[in-house]
Design an enzyme around this catalytic site. Structure first.
Site, PDB file in Angstrom:
ATOM      1  N   SER A 123       0.707  -1.129   0.119  1.00  0.00           N
ATOM      2  CA  SER A 123      -0.124  -0.045   0.004  1.00  0.00           C
ATOM      3  C   SER A 123       0.854   1.240   0.075  1.00  0.00           C
ATOM      4  O   SER A 123       2.047   1.273   0.581  1.00  0.00           O
ATOM      5  CB  SER A 123      -0.793   0.045   1.255  1.00  0.00           C
ATOM      6  OG  SER A 123      -1.488   1.201   1.538  1.00  0.00           O
ATOM      7  N   TYR A 148      -2.776  -1.250  10.456  1.00  0.00           N
ATOM      8  CA  TYR A 148      -3.091  -1.833   9.101  1.00  0.00           C
ATOM      9  C   TYR A 148      -1.882  -1.502   8.210  1.00  0.00           C
ATOM     10  O   TYR A 148      -0.759  -2.267   7.645  1.00  0.00           O
ATOM     11  CB  TYR A 148      -4.169  -1.262   8.201  1.00  0.00           C
ATOM     12  CG  TYR A 148      -4.194  -1.460   6.911  1.00  0.00           C
ATOM     13  CD1 TYR A 148      -4.316  -2.714   6.185  1.00  0.00           C
ATOM     14  CD2 TYR A 148      -3.822  -0.439   6.083  1.00  0.00           C
ATOM     15  CE1 TYR A 148      -4.398  -2.690   4.940  1.00  0.00           C
ATOM     16  CE2 TYR A 148      -3.923  -0.436   4.624  1.00  0.00           C
ATOM     17  CZ  TYR A 148      -4.048  -1.693   4.182  1.00  0.00           C
ATOM     18  OH  TYR A 148      -3.864  -1.782   2.879  1.00  0.00           O
ATOM     19  N   LYS A 152       1.675  -3.841   6.726  1.00  0.00           N
ATOM     20  CA  LYS A 152       2.135  -3.917   5.119  1.00  0.00           C
ATOM     21  C   LYS A 152       3.597  -3.402   4.992  1.00  0.00           C
ATOM     22  O   LYS A 152       4.431  -4.198   4.399  1.00  0.00           O
ATOM     23  CB  LYS A 152       1.364  -2.769   4.411  1.00  0.00           C
ATOM     24  CG  LYS A 152       0.085  -3.203   4.002  1.00  0.00           C
ATOM     25  CD  LYS A 152      -0.073  -4.429   3.365  1.00  0.00           C
ATOM     26  CE  LYS A 152      -1.645  -4.858   3.144  1.00  0.00           C
ATOM     27  NZ  LYS A 152      -1.756  -5.970   2.398  1.00  0.00           N
TER      28      LYS A 152
HETATM   29  C1  WQD Z   1     -10.406   8.775   0.473  1.00  0.00           C
HETATM   30  C2  WQD Z   1     -10.604  10.057   0.854  1.00  0.00           C
HETATM   31  C3  WQD Z   1     -11.273  10.628   3.142  1.00  0.00           C
HETATM   32  C4  WQD Z   1     -14.903   8.479   3.277  1.00  0.00           C
HETATM   33  C5  WQD Z   1      -7.328   3.861   2.719  1.00  0.00           C
HETATM   34  C6  WQD Z   1      -5.969   3.310   3.306  1.00  0.00           C
HETATM   35  C7  WQD Z   1      -5.177   2.827   2.036  1.00  0.00           C
HETATM   36  C8  WQD Z   1      -6.239   1.750   1.561  1.00  0.00           C
HETATM   37  C9  WQD Z   1      -7.293   2.406   0.762  1.00  0.00           C
HETATM   38  C10 WQD Z   1      -7.048  -0.455   1.810  1.00  0.00           C
HETATM   39  C11 WQD Z   1     -10.206  10.614   2.296  1.00  0.00           C
HETATM   40  C12 WQD Z   1     -12.419  10.812   2.132  1.00  0.00           C
HETATM   41  C13 WQD Z   1     -13.812   9.174   2.910  1.00  0.00           C
HETATM   42  C14 WQD Z   1     -16.119   9.175   3.559  1.00  0.00           C
HETATM   43  C15 WQD Z   1     -14.735  10.981   3.013  1.00  0.00           C
HETATM   44  N1  WQD Z   1      -6.204   0.733   2.076  1.00  0.00           N
HETATM   45  N2  WQD Z   1     -13.801   9.925   2.808  1.00  0.00           N
HETATM   46  N3  WQD Z   1     -15.956  10.527   3.572  1.00  0.00           N
HETATM   47  O1  WQD Z   1      -8.031   6.862   3.467  1.00  0.00           O
HETATM   48  O2  WQD Z   1      -7.194   7.442   1.151  1.00  0.00           O
HETATM   49  O3  WQD Z   1      -6.992   5.135   2.003  1.00  0.00           O
HETATM   50  O4  WQD Z   1      -8.171   3.127   2.076  1.00  0.00           O
HETATM   51  O5  WQD Z   1      -7.365  -1.357   1.774  1.00  0.00           O
HETATM   52  O6  WQD Z   1      -4.084   2.197   2.687  1.00  0.00           O
HETATM   53  O7  WQD Z   1      -5.345   4.368   4.144  1.00  0.00           O
HETATM   54  O8  WQD Z   1      -9.229   6.161   1.412  1.00  0.00           O
HETATM   55  O9  WQD Z   1     -11.333   5.670   0.409  1.00  0.00           O
HETATM   56  O10 WQD Z   1     -11.192   5.995   3.240  1.00  0.00           O
HETATM   57  O11 WQD Z   1     -10.577   7.910   1.752  1.00  0.00           O
HETATM   58  O12 WQD Z   1     -14.646  12.416   2.793  1.00  0.00           O
HETATM   59  O13 WQD Z   1     -17.265   8.762   4.188  1.00  0.00           O
HETATM   60  O14 WQD Z   1     -12.021  10.359   0.930  1.00  0.00           O
HETATM   61  O15 WQD Z   1     -11.232  11.624   4.040  1.00  0.00           O
HETATM   62  O16 WQD Z   1      -9.684  11.890   1.993  1.00  0.00           O
HETATM   63  P1  WQD Z   1      -7.443   6.428   2.014  1.00  0.00           P
HETATM   64  P2  WQD Z   1     -10.412   6.390   1.611  1.00  0.00           P
END
Ligand code: WQD
Length: 332
Positions: A123, A148, A152
């Protein structure tokens, strides 16, 4: 013949389709902790080719030994693992056990069977909180905000040490940015259990009326519109990246590749792109920042391009259209 661990999961199933379509024989292993067995016939429906499926855990050394005895496996693509960032904070032992211990058991079983070619599902989070985008593979790993992420990073270290100890090993460590979308057939995609944590399934469930509204976590970040920026890539492009990374296994040692598009997209731009692609509005409101979120990061994609000849080809519009097709299947 390729073994895909986590083979019925969101990413593993798309890899299976890509491998089968390219003529590889495929064995899938999954404990169904976060996926369902009905994915297996769907993979066959898409490709017209069957994969062998074993329901079991990657920490089960005896099961791995029997799979390696029954099938002439050339390489393993290791996607099995737990992946909910928030849950990893409350259940660190489960995350280290499944992700770290599971990877060690797998490598031990592989070594015993004389199979020393591995692709590992890592990741972008391993670059750590201080890294300045774009993230380049030559940067070191940094400190992660969750067990998590740390799990990794730990597995990356284990694999690097393993390669250093034995020149017969070749390992490609693939650092995913933010995979989204679904297979264009509408037959496989991401099925989060309960309320999704990730942005894309949240958007599509709000659009489908399953959830009332999206909370956008923070609009005061130092980005173009104040919302967080990520590098979203289509899961089919990601799957292709695994197929071409098999080529990297011809060279011994550990290598690292970012899989992303190289483009940063904000949360607000994601909402707008979804509505533009589907004509379906997404109710949202701005909410406080989420703990552990970084303002902005995206990939440097040169290495995968130059060494693997891989680059993402799907557009943001494709990601949205395919997500929506899958969501409509799921909520039908
Ligand atoms: C993306 C953006 C949130 C939900 C994480 C892990 C990474 C990978 C993918 C997986 C952020 C914003 C989200 C919501 C929002 N892991 N958001 N409202 O955090 O970049 O990555 O997931 O298996 O290792 O760290 O992805 O999709 O959670 O968020 O505003 O209800 O969307 O703040 O900026 P992230 P995400």
């Amino acid at each position: 013949m390729i073994l895909v661990t986590g083979g019925t999961g969101y990413i593993g199933s798309h890899i299976a389709v890509e491998l089968l379509a390219a003529g590889h024989s495929v064995v899938l292993l999954d404990n169904l902790a976060n996926s369902v067995a009905s994915v297996v016939p769907r993979i066959e429906k898409i490709t017209g080719r069957a994969a062998a499926f074993y329901q079991g855990d990657v920490r089960d050394a005896a099961l791995l030994a029997s799979i390696f005895e029954q099938h002439p496996i050339d390489a393993v693509i290791h996607c099995a693992g737990l992946k909910a960032v928030g849950e990893s904070v409350t259940q660190p032992l489960a995350y280290y056990d499944t992700n770290v211990h599971g990877s060690i058991v797998l490598c031990q079983a592989m070594a015993k069977a004389g199979i020393k070619r591995l692709i590992f599902s890592s990741s972008a989070t391993v670059y750590g909180v201080e890294a300045i985008p774009p993230y380049v593979e030559t940067m070191g790993r940094g400190s992660c905000t969750s067990p998590y992420g740390t799990s990794k990073a730990m597995v990356e270290q284990v694999l690097e040490d393993l390669c250093a100890s034995d020149p017969e090993w070749s390992v490609a460590i693939l650092r995913y940015f933010n995979p989204i979308g679904a297979h264009p057939s509408g037959l496989i995609g991401e099925s989060p259990q309960g309320v999704p944590n990730n942005l894309m399934p949240y958007i599509s469930q709000v659009a489908a009326g399953v959830l009332p509204e999206l909370r956008v976590y923070g609009n005061d970040y130092p980005t173009q519109d104040g919302t967080c920026v990520r590098d979203y890539l289509h899961v089919v492009d990601l799957a292709v990246g695994h197929r071409v990374a098999l080529k990297a296994l011809e060279t011994p040692g550990a290598s690292h590749y970012n899989l992303g598009t190289g483009q940063g997209v904000s949360v607000k731009q994601m909402i707008d792109a979804f509505t533009q692609a589907t004509q379906v509005p997404v109710a949202f409101r701005y909410a406080p920042r989420r703990d552990g979120d970084l303002a902005a990061f995206w990939a440097s994609v040169e290495k995968a391009q130059q060494e693997l000849g891989w680059q993402a080809t799907k557009t943001l519009d494709d990601m949205m259209t395919d997500t929506w097709r899958w969501q409509q299947h799921a909520s039908a």
